[in-house]
Design an enzyme around this catalytic site. Structure first.
Site, PDB file in Angstrom:
ATOM      1  N   LYS A 238       0.862  -1.183   0.000  1.00 12.95           N
ATOM      2  CA  LYS A 238       0.000   0.000   0.000  1.00 12.95           C
ATOM      3  C   LYS A 238       0.895   1.229   0.000  1.00 12.95           C
ATOM      4  O   LYS A 238       1.457   1.606   1.027  1.00 12.95           O
ATOM      5  CB  LYS A 238      -0.906   0.037   1.230  1.00 12.95           C
ATOM      6  CG  LYS A 238      -2.036   1.046   1.036  1.00 12.95           C
ATOM      7  CD  LYS A 238      -2.525   1.685   2.313  1.00 12.95           C
ATOM      8  CE  LYS A 238      -1.869   2.977   2.652  1.00 12.95           C
ATOM      9  NZ  LYS A 238      -1.867   4.033   1.643  1.00 12.95           N
ATOM     10  N   GLY A 291       6.186   5.244   8.849  1.00 18.81           N
ATOM     11  CA  GLY A 291       5.227   6.341   8.865  1.00 18.81           C
ATOM     12  C   GLY A 291       5.135   6.897  10.267  1.00 18.81           C
ATOM     13  O   GLY A 291       6.096   6.814  11.048  1.00 18.81           O
ATOM     14  N   SER A 292       3.962   7.401  10.605  1.00 17.81           N
ATOM     15  CA  SER A 292       3.860   8.097  11.890  1.00 17.81           C
ATOM     16  C   SER A 292       3.518   7.139  13.031  1.00 17.81           C
ATOM     17  O   SER A 292       2.995   6.033  12.806  1.00 17.81           O
ATOM     18  CB  SER A 292       2.806   9.196  11.784  1.00 17.81           C
ATOM     19  OG  SER A 292       1.562   8.593  11.526  1.00 17.81           O
ATOM     20  N   VAL A 293       3.749   7.590  14.245  1.00 15.98           N
ATOM     21  CA  VAL A 293       3.478   6.784  15.444  1.00 15.98           C
ATOM     22  C   VAL A 293       1.991   6.398  15.542  1.00 15.98           C
ATOM     23  O   VAL A 293       1.671   5.220  15.763  1.00 15.98           O
ATOM     24  CB  VAL A 293       3.949   7.531  16.714  1.00 15.98           C
ATOM     25  CG1 VAL A 293       3.423   6.867  17.973  1.00 15.98           C
ATOM     26  CG2 VAL A 293       5.466   7.597  16.753  1.00 15.98           C
ATOM     27  N   PRO A 294       1.042   7.347  15.375  1.00 15.74           N
ATOM     28  CA  PRO A 294      -0.361   6.937  15.541  1.00 15.74           C
ATOM     29  C   PRO A 294      -0.774   5.812  14.589  1.00 15.74           C
ATOM     30  O   PRO A 294      -1.507   4.905  14.972  1.00 15.74           O
ATOM     31  CB  PRO A 294      -1.153   8.225  15.248  1.00 15.74           C
ATOM     32  CG  PRO A 294      -0.182   9.333  15.468  1.00 15.74           C
ATOM     33  CD  PRO A 294       1.174   8.795  15.146  1.00 15.74           C
ATOM     34  N   THR A 295      -0.287   5.859  13.344  1.00 15.56           N
ATOM     35  CA  THR A 295      -0.670   4.801  12.395  1.00 15.56           C
ATOM     36  C   THR A 295      -0.077   3.460  12.823  1.00 15.56           C
ATOM     37  O   THR A 295      -0.759   2.431  12.817  1.00 15.56           O
ATOM     38  CB  THR A 295      -0.212   5.156  10.960  1.00 15.56           C
ATOM     39  OG1 THR A 295      -0.572   6.491  10.668  1.00 15.56           O
ATOM     40  CG2 THR A 295      -0.824   4.232   9.941  1.00 15.56           C
ATOM     41  N   GLU A 319       9.110   1.810  11.418  1.00 19.66           N
ATOM     42  CA  GLU A 319      10.058   2.921  11.596  1.00 19.66           C
ATOM     43  C   GLU A 319       9.223   4.185  11.597  1.00 19.66           C
ATOM     44  O   GLU A 319       8.509   4.465  10.631  1.00 19.66           O
ATOM     45  CB  GLU A 319      11.107   2.928  10.485  1.00 19.66           C
ATOM     46  CG  GLU A 319      11.931   1.632  10.401  1.00 19.66           C
ATOM     47  CD  GLU A 319      12.644   1.250  11.696  1.00 19.66           C
ATOM     48  OE1 GLU A 319      12.928   2.141  12.521  1.00 19.66           O
ATOM     49  OE2 GLU A 319      12.903   0.047  11.907  1.00 19.66           O
ATOM     50  N   CYS A 353      12.550  12.019   8.327  1.00 19.06           N
ATOM     51  CA  CYS A 353      12.377  11.590   9.722  1.00 19.06           C
ATOM     52  C   CYS A 353      13.603  11.951  10.541  1.00 19.06           C
ATOM     53  O   CYS A 353      13.531  12.088  11.750  1.00 19.06           O
ATOM     54  CB  CYS A 353      12.113  10.097   9.764  1.00 19.06           C
ATOM     55  SG  CYS A 353      13.308   9.195   8.806  1.00 19.06           S
ATOM     56  N   GLU A 451       7.081  16.093  17.195  1.00 15.10           N
ATOM     57  CA  GLU A 451       7.520  16.009  15.799  1.00 15.10           C
ATOM     58  C   GLU A 451       6.676  16.960  14.959  1.00 15.10           C
ATOM     59  O   GLU A 451       5.439  16.943  15.035  1.00 15.10           O
ATOM     60  CB  GLU A 451       7.373  14.585  15.244  1.00 15.10           C
ATOM     61  CG  GLU A 451       7.918  14.505  13.822  1.00 15.10           C
ATOM     62  CD  GLU A 451       7.798  13.140  13.152  1.00 15.10           C
ATOM     63  OE1 GLU A 451       6.709  12.556  13.177  1.00 15.10           O
ATOM     64  OE2 GLU A 451       8.816  12.687  12.572  1.00 15.10           O
ATOM     65  N   SER A 517      21.902   9.547   6.112  1.00 15.01           N
ATOM     66  CA  SER A 517      22.433   8.190   6.281  1.00 15.01           C
ATOM     67  C   SER A 517      22.463   7.499   4.914  1.00 15.01           C
ATOM     68  O   SER A 517      21.617   7.763   4.051  1.00 15.01           O
ATOM     69  CB  SER A 517      21.568   7.391   7.251  1.00 15.01           C
ATOM     70  OG  SER A 517      20.346   7.077   6.646  1.00 15.01           O
TER      71      SER A 517
HETATM   72  P1  NAD Z   1       1.479   8.281   7.900  1.00 10.02           P
HETATM   73  O1  NAD Z   1       1.515   7.503   9.163  1.00 10.02           O
HETATM   74  O2  NAD Z   1       0.452   9.319   7.744  1.00 10.02           O
HETATM   75  O3  NAD Z   1       1.282   7.289   6.666  1.00 10.02           O
HETATM   76  C1  NAD Z   1       2.129   6.199   6.434  1.00 10.02           C
HETATM   77  C2  NAD Z   1       1.369   5.174   5.610  1.00 10.02           C
HETATM   78  O4  NAD Z   1       0.350   4.610   6.423  1.00 10.02           O
HETATM   79  C3  NAD Z   1       0.660   5.773   4.385  1.00 10.02           C
HETATM   80  O5  NAD Z   1       0.751   4.860   3.315  1.00 10.02           O
HETATM   81  C4  NAD Z   1      -0.772   5.889   4.877  1.00 10.02           C
HETATM   82  O6  NAD Z   1      -1.721   5.906   3.846  1.00 10.02           O
HETATM   83  C5  NAD Z   1      -0.885   4.632   5.711  1.00 10.02           C
HETATM   84  N1  NAD Z   1      -1.999   4.610   6.671  1.00 10.02           N
HETATM   85  C6  NAD Z   1      -2.645   5.637   7.230  1.00 10.02           C
HETATM   86  N2  NAD Z   1      -3.596   5.178   8.079  1.00 10.02           N
HETATM   87  C7  NAD Z   1      -3.518   3.834   8.053  1.00 10.02           C
HETATM   88  C8  NAD Z   1      -4.213   2.781   8.702  1.00 10.02           C
HETATM   89  N3  NAD Z   1      -5.202   3.021   9.574  1.00 10.02           N
HETATM   90  N4  NAD Z   1      -3.859   1.513   8.439  1.00 10.02           N
HETATM   91  C9  NAD Z   1      -2.868   1.238   7.571  1.00 10.02           C
HETATM   92  N5  NAD Z   1      -2.176   2.183   6.916  1.00 10.02           N
HETATM   93  C10 NAD Z   1      -2.499   3.465   7.146  1.00 10.02           C
HETATM   94  O7  NAD Z   1       2.945   8.869   7.665  1.00 10.02           O
HETATM   95  P2  NAD Z   1       3.456   9.830   6.483  1.00 10.02           P
HETATM   96  O8  NAD Z   1       2.909  11.195   6.685  1.00 10.02           O
HETATM   97  O9  NAD Z   1       3.295   9.186   5.153  1.00 10.02           O
HETATM   98  O10 NAD Z   1       5.026   9.848   6.798  1.00 10.02           O
HETATM   99  C11 NAD Z   1       5.580  10.710   7.717  1.00 10.02           C
HETATM  100  C12 NAD Z   1       5.972   9.990   8.982  1.00 10.02           C
HETATM  101  O11 NAD Z   1       6.840   8.926   8.659  1.00 10.02           O
HETATM  102  C13 NAD Z   1       6.743  10.886   9.934  1.00 10.02           C
HETATM  103  O12 NAD Z   1       6.317  10.645  11.259  1.00 10.02           O
HETATM  104  C14 NAD Z   1       8.185  10.429   9.737  1.00 10.02           C
HETATM  105  O13 NAD Z   1       9.029  10.687  10.827  1.00 10.02           O
HETATM  106  C15 NAD Z   1       7.990   8.970   9.484  1.00 10.02           C
HETATM  107  N6  NAD Z   1       9.134   8.380   8.774  1.00 10.02           N
HETATM  108  C16 NAD Z   1       9.985   7.607   9.486  1.00 10.02           C
HETATM  109  C17 NAD Z   1      11.084   7.040   8.866  1.00 10.02           C
HETATM  110  C18 NAD Z   1      12.040   6.169   9.640  1.00 10.02           C
HETATM  111  O14 NAD Z   1      12.841   5.475   9.031  1.00 10.02           O
HETATM  112  N7  NAD Z   1      12.001   6.176  10.962  1.00 10.02           N
HETATM  113  C19 NAD Z   1      11.304   7.275   7.513  1.00 10.02           C
HETATM  114  C20 NAD Z   1      10.404   8.068   6.811  1.00 10.02           C
HETATM  115  C21 NAD Z   1       9.314   8.613   7.452  1.00 10.02           C
END
Ligand code: NAD
Length: 568
Positions: A238, A291-295, A319, A353, A451, A517
Site C-alpha cells: 500500500k 510512517g507516523s506513530v499513531p498509524t 520505523e 524523519c 515532531e 544516512s
Molecule cells: P502516515 O503515518 O500518515 O502514513 C504512512 C502510511 O500509512 C501511508 O501509506 C498511509 O496511507 C498509511 N496509513 C494511514 N492510516 C492507516 C491505517 N489506519 N492503516 C494502515 N495504513 C495506514 O505517515 P506519512 O505522513 O506518510 O510519513 C511521515 C511519517 O513517517 C513521519 O512521522 C516520519 O518521521 C515517518 N518516517 C519515518 C522514517 C524512519 O525510518 N524512521 C522514515 C520516513 C518517514
C-alpha cells in the site's frame, strides 16, 4: 534376546542411513558482486544527466498517468479514483489512481497467499538475479523517470530526488541481495559431517506480508515491499497516496526485471480499509511499516486484538517519527554547525524523519551561529522544484501545510518563542512554507518536543555554565530516539556525550549533521517511539523477513535405544 539384538545392530552401525550419499539440501551458488554504493550524479549545468532529467520532467509534467491496482496479473480500475497533484502546483494533476476496496484487498490476500509457496520455490540465486537486474534498470534506463516522478509528485529538488529515488533505492536492491548472500554463508556446526550434517535454509513466511509506506522517501516504498519479497514472501504493497507515481515506476521496473505477478501486489487504498483488512486476515505474516506513530500504534493494537486468529505470529517492523537534535558544545566549529544545520533542518522542507528540529547552543557561540544561520537563511530559495535554483519545494499536502503552519502561529503567539527567520507561508499555488527559525526560552515547549515534520528549526540557547544540566534535557524531552548529533572539538566531552546520550538516538553523529544516512554505511532506525530499530540498509534487516529452517541429515543409522552406561 535384547543382547542379541544389540550385537547385530552394532555390526551394522557403519552402514549408511540413507540410500544416497551426501546432503540433499540444495546449495546456493553465490555470485560475486561488489558491496558498493551507487554514485550520486551532480546535475551540473551542461551535464548529460541534467539534460535527461529535464526531458523526463517536461514529459511527465504534461501528462496524467493512469495507475491501476495490480493484483496478481490483473490490472483493476475501481470506482474509487483519486488524483495525485504536484505539491508546488496543486491544481496540476500528475496521476490518476484507483483505491482498492476491502473486497479487492481480500482478493489480493488470496492471490498473495497462493503465490507465496510458488515464489518461495524459485531458487535464491534466481531471485537475486532479478533484484540486480531491477537495480540496473533503476540506475540506467529508468533513473530519470524515477527522479522526475519523485520531484513532481513529492516536490523534491533534483539532488534530493537523486539521493532517494536513484541512489538509495538502487542500494537497497543491491545491498540487501548482498547481505542475503552473506547470511547464507553461515553454516551451523557439524561435528562430523560424514555422519551428521547440519544446515540452515531461509524460507519466506507462510501467508503474506503487508508493506505500508510513507510519502517522503521513494526508496523506502521500494525497500518495504521488495526486501520481504526477495526473501520469498508475497506482499501487498500500500503506497502512500502522495507518492503513487514514483512508487508505480518502481513496481513497473520490477515487473520488467522479472518479478512474477502476484509476488508484489500494488494496492493503493484508504489507510483504515487497508489496516483493518490485513490485520483481520489469519494469513498475515508480517507488517513492514514506515510512517507516523499513531498509524503504527493502530496497526500494532489491531494485531494484538486479532492474535488468536493468526496462523503465524506476524512480525512487525515499524520505523516512525523523530525529534532529532543537534547539541553544540562551546568548543565546536561554528561554520560547520551552520551549514550542517541548514541542510539537516531545511532540505526537503524538514520532511525527513532524521531532520534536525531542535538545537541546543551555548551562549558563547550563539552570536556567531545566529549570524551564520540568518545569512545562509537569506539565500534559501523556495519554489517549483523544476527551477534548479530553488533549495526547497512545497510541503506535501494541505494537511501537512496546516499542521506545520499551526506551529508557526503558535510561535507567533507564545511569549517564550521568537521567530528570527522566515515564518511566512502561502498555499495559493503550492503548499509553500518559508524555512523558519525559532528561538525558545523554554526547552519543554511543544515546538521543542513534538515532531513537526516541516521546515521549522527551534533553538534553545543555554548558559555555558549549565552544560551538564542542558545535556540531561536531551533524552527525556521527547518520546523519540531516532537521530542526533553532537558538535565539539573537546574530545573528553565528546566521549562523555557519546555515553550520556547512548539511548537518545538510533543514528548518532559526531561533528556531522543528523541527516544523510547511506545504505550500507549508516544502517538506519531508532528506538523508543521512533520504531523497532531494525536497521534497513544493514546486514540484519533481510533476516527479519526470512523464516529459517534448520535441517539435520544423518548418514549413520541409529540402532540403539539405550545408552552405554546402562550396560554391563
Ligand atoms: P502516515 O503515518 O500518515 O502514513 C504512512 C502510511 O500509512 C501511508 O501509506 C498511509 O496511507 C498509511 N496509513 C494511514 N492510516 C492507516 C491505517 N489506519 N492503516 C494502515 N495504513 C495506514 O505517515 P506519512 O505522513 O506518510 O510519513 C511521515 C511519517 O513517517 C513521519 O512521522 C516520519 O518521521 C515517518 N518516517 C519515518 C522514517 C524512519 O525510518 N524512521 C522514515 C520516513 C518517514
Amino acid at each position: 534376546m535384547l543382547n542379541f539384538c544389540r550385537q547385530s545392530v552394532l555390526a551394522n552401525s557403519q552402514k549408511v542411513g540413507a540410500r544416497w550419499l551426501g546432503s540433499i539440501v540444495p546449495v546456493v551458488k553465490t555470485k560475486e558482486f561488489p558491496l558498493k554504493n551507487e554514485p550520486i550524479l551532480t546535475y551540473k549545468k551542461g551535464s548529460k544527466e541534467r539534460a535527461e532529467l529535464e526531458k523526463a520532467l517536461d514529459k511527465m509534467s504534461s501528462e496524467c498517468e493512469d495507475i491501476p491496482l495490480v493484483i496478481g496479473d490483473k490490472e483493476l480500475r475501481t470506482e474509487n479514483c483519486a488524483y495525485q497533484v504536484m505539491p508546488h502546483n496543486h491544481q496540476r494533476k500528475i496521476a490518476k489512481y484507483y483505491q482498492a476496496s476491502r473486497n479487492e484487498l481480500k482478493k489480493a490476500i488470496d492471490v498473495a497467499v497462493k503465490t507465496q509457496r510458488e515464489w518461495d520455490r524459485v531458487p535464491v540465486e534466481k531471485r537475486i538475479d532479478i533484484w540486480l537486474r531491477a537495480a540496473d534498470l533503476m540506475a540506467g534506463k529508468y533513473r530519470q523517470q524515477l527522479n522526475a516522478a519523485t520531484m513532481l509528485g513529492q516536490s523534491k529538488t533534483a539532488i534530493q530526488a537523486e539521493i532517494d529515488s536513484a541512489a538509495e533505492l538502487i542500494d537497497f536492491f543491491r545491498m540487501h541481495s548482498w547481505f542475503l548472500q552473506e547470511a547464507l554463508k553461515y553454516k551451523p556446526i557439524s561435528e562430523n559431517p560424514k555422519e551428521t550434517l547440519n544446515s540452515m535454509r531461509y524460507r519466506g513466511m507462510d501467508g503474506f506480508v503487508a508493506a505500508v509506506s510513507p510519502f517522503n522517501f521513494t526508496a523506502i516504498g521500494g525497500n518495504l515491499s521488495y526486501t520481504p519479497a526477495l526473501m520469498g514472501n508475497a506482499v501487498l504493497w500500500k503506497p502512500s497516496d502522495t507518492a503513487i507515481l514514483s512508487n508505480w515506476w518502481i513496481f513497473k521496473i520490477c515487473r520488467e526485471a522479472g518479478v512474477p505477478p502476484g509476488v508484489v501486489n500494488f494496492v493503493p487504498a484508504l489507510g483504515p480499509d487497508f489496516g483493518d483488512t490485513i490485520t483481520s486476515s489469519p494469513h498475515l505474516s508480517g507488517i513492514n511499516f514506515t510512517g507516523s506513530v499513531p498509524t503504527f500504534n493502530r496497526l500494532w493494537s489491531q494485531v494484538g486484538q486479532n492474535v488468536n486468529n493468526y496462523r503465524n505470529y506476524p512480525k512487525l517492523i515499524g520505523e516512525c517519527g523523530g525529534k532529532n537534535f543537534h547539541f553544540v558544545h562551546p568548543s565546536a566549529d561554528a561554520e560547520s554547525i551552520v551549514m550542517g544545520t541548514i541542510r539537516s533542518s531545511f532540505e526537503y522542507n524538514g520532511q525527513k524523519c532524521s531532520a534536525c528540529s531542535r538545537m541546543y547552543v551555548p551562549e558563547s557561540l550563539w552570536p556567531k551561529i545566529k549570524e551564520g544561520l540568518l545569512a545562509t537563511h537569506d539565500k534559501l530559495k523556495v519554489g517549483d522544484v523544476r527551477d534548479f535554483k530553488n533549495f526547497i519545494g512545497a510541503v506535501i499536502d494541505k494537511r501537512a501545510f496546516e499542521r506545520i503552519t499551526g506551529y508557526i502561529e503558535h510561535a507567533k503567539k507564545s511569549p517564550d518563542l521568537e521567530i528570527i527567520g522566515g515564518g511566512g507561508y502561502d498555499d495559493s499555488c503550492g503548499y509553500f512554507i518559508e524555512p523558519t527559525i525559532v528561538v525558545t526560552k523554554n526547552p519543554k515547549d511543544k515546538i521543542f518536543t513534538e515532531e513537526i515534520f516541516g521546515p521549522i528549526l527551534s533553538i534553545y540557547v543555554y548558559k555555558d555554565s549549565k552544560l551538564s544540566e542542558t545535556m540531561k534535557l536531551v533524552e527525556p524531552s521527547t518520546p523519540y530516539a531516532l537521530t542526533g548529533a553532537i558538535f565539539g572539538q573537546d574530545e573528553s566531552w565528546a566521549r562523555q556525550a557519546l555515553d550520556e546520550l547512548k539511548y537518545a538516538a538510533g543514528n548518532f553523529y559526531i561533528n556531522d549533521k543528523s541527516t544523510g544516512s547511506v545504505v550500507g554505511q549508516q544502517p538506519f532506525g531508532g528506538s523508543k517511539m521512533s520504531g523497532t530499530n531494525d536497521k534497513a540498509g544493514g546486514p540484519h534487516y533481510v533476516l527479519r523477513w526470512g523464516s529459517p529452517q534448520s535441517i539435520k541429515e544423518t548418514f549413520v543409522p541409529l540402532r540403539e535405544f539405550d545408552y552405554e552406561y546402562m550396560r554391563d
